[in-house]
Motif scaffolding. Structure first.
Motif, PDB file in Angstrom:
ATOM      1  N   GLN A 202      -5.850  -4.656  -7.719  1.00 52.44           N
ATOM      2  CA  GLN A 202      -5.494  -3.325  -7.229  1.00 52.44           C
ATOM      3  C   GLN A 202      -6.741  -2.539  -6.864  1.00 52.44           C
ATOM      4  N   ASP A 203      -6.645  -1.888  -5.725  1.00 52.41           N
ATOM      5  CA  ASP A 203      -7.688  -0.977  -5.262  1.00 52.41           C
ATOM      6  C   ASP A 203      -7.041   0.399  -5.249  1.00 52.41           C
ATOM      7  N   VAL A 204      -7.390   1.218  -6.216  1.00 46.39           N
ATOM      8  CA  VAL A 204      -6.728   2.507  -6.397  1.00 46.39           C
ATOM      9  C   VAL A 204      -7.749   3.627  -6.267  1.00 46.39           C
TER      10      VAL A 204
ATOM     11  N   SER B 243      -3.825  10.347  -2.764  1.00 52.99           N
ATOM     12  CA  SER B 243      -3.965   9.220  -3.689  1.00 52.99           C
ATOM     13  C   SER B 243      -3.414   7.962  -3.018  1.00 52.99           C
ATOM     14  N   ARG B 244      -4.162   6.855  -3.189  1.00 51.26           N
ATOM     15  CA  ARG B 244      -3.794   5.618  -2.498  1.00 51.26           C
ATOM     16  C   ARG B 244      -3.933   4.435  -3.441  1.00 51.26           C
ATOM     17  N   ALA B 245      -2.984   3.507  -3.332  1.00 53.89           N
ATOM     18  CA  ALA B 245      -3.066   2.244  -4.069  1.00 53.89           C
ATOM     19  C   ALA B 245      -2.783   1.104  -3.104  1.00 53.89           C
TER      20      ALA B 245
ATOM     21  N   ALA C 118       0.786   3.351  -7.640  1.00 50.80           N
ATOM     22  CA  ALA C 118       0.446   1.988  -8.070  1.00 50.80           C
ATOM     23  C   ALA C 118       1.690   1.152  -8.323  1.00 50.80           C
TER      24      ALA C 118
ATOM     25  N   VAL D 257      -2.383  -3.018  -3.343  1.00 48.43           N
ATOM     26  CA  VAL D 257      -2.170  -4.057  -4.350  1.00 48.43           C
ATOM     27  C   VAL D 257      -1.969  -5.401  -3.660  1.00 48.43           C
TER      28      VAL D 257
ATOM     29  N   GLN E  92      -4.618   6.983 -11.471  1.00 48.43           N
ATOM     30  CA  GLN E  92      -5.470   5.940 -12.059  1.00 48.43           C
ATOM     31  C   GLN E  92      -4.911   5.499 -13.416  1.00 48.43           C
TER      32      GLN E  92
ATOM     33  N   ALA F 215      -1.997   3.238 -12.911  1.00 50.52           N
ATOM     34  CA  ALA F 215      -2.508   1.932 -12.480  1.00 50.52           C
ATOM     35  C   ALA F 215      -3.121   1.176 -13.658  1.00 50.52           C
TER      36      ALA F 215
ATOM     37  N   GLU G 233       0.850  -1.191   0.000  1.00 51.28           N
ATOM     38  CA  GLU G 233       0.000   0.000   0.000  1.00 51.28           C
ATOM     39  C   GLU G 233       0.878   1.231   0.000  1.00 51.28           C
TER      40      GLU G 233
END
Length: 151
Positions: free
Chosen positions: A58-60, A39-41, A129, A43, A67, A70, A31
């Protein structure tokens, strides 16, 4: 100039995120958060017996640039190694900070973000990401090493 930054290609990538979501049983999770913008990713990965990414999610939650990065990553990540990801991260950082050409090979599509170099406040969100994916692979490798040592 801002219109060039948010090109049709970037907006298309941002809107079509491959492998969105989370894995039920990941071997490794990474993470990253860009402190400036949030902004957060997150994985999740599963590796094959050669240490390549076999499964990925992936949750982005990021701006269009994060984005888009990603999106490129999700298109090409299956089969990638820790070396592939390290090289992509390093080439992307050099592209953003020092005028480098950007990643080649598997992750060459990240070059679409080259114009982000002119916007230092956007660098971190563009990298979340890739950095989260590298962290997830390293976590999976570390888990495998711990399991092998316990056996």
């Amino acid at each position: 100039m801002i219109d060039d930054l948010y090109s049709a290609r970037i907006l298309t990538l941002a809107a079509n995120l491959p492998h969105a979501g989370r894995l039920a049983s990941p071997e490794g999770t990474g993470e990253r958060v860009a402190k400036l913008c949030g902004s957060r990713a997150t994985v999740d990965v599963v590796l094959d017996d050669q240490g390549r990414i076999a499964d990925f999610a992936q949750d982005v939650k990021a701006c269009a640039l994060g984005q888009a990065a990603a999106g490129v990553l999700g298109e090409s990540v299956i089969g990638a190694t820790v070396q592939d990801l390290t090289e992509a991260r390093d080439a992307m950082a050099a592209m953003l900070k020092f005028g480098g050409e950007g990643p080649s090979g598997r992750f060459e599509g990240l070059r679409v973000l080259k114009q982000v170099a002119d916007y230092p406040a956007r660098h971190a969100s563009t990298m979340v990401a890739v950095e989260a994916t590298l962290e997830a692979v390293q976590a999976a490798q570390a888990a495998r090493t711990r399991l092998a040592g316990a056996a």
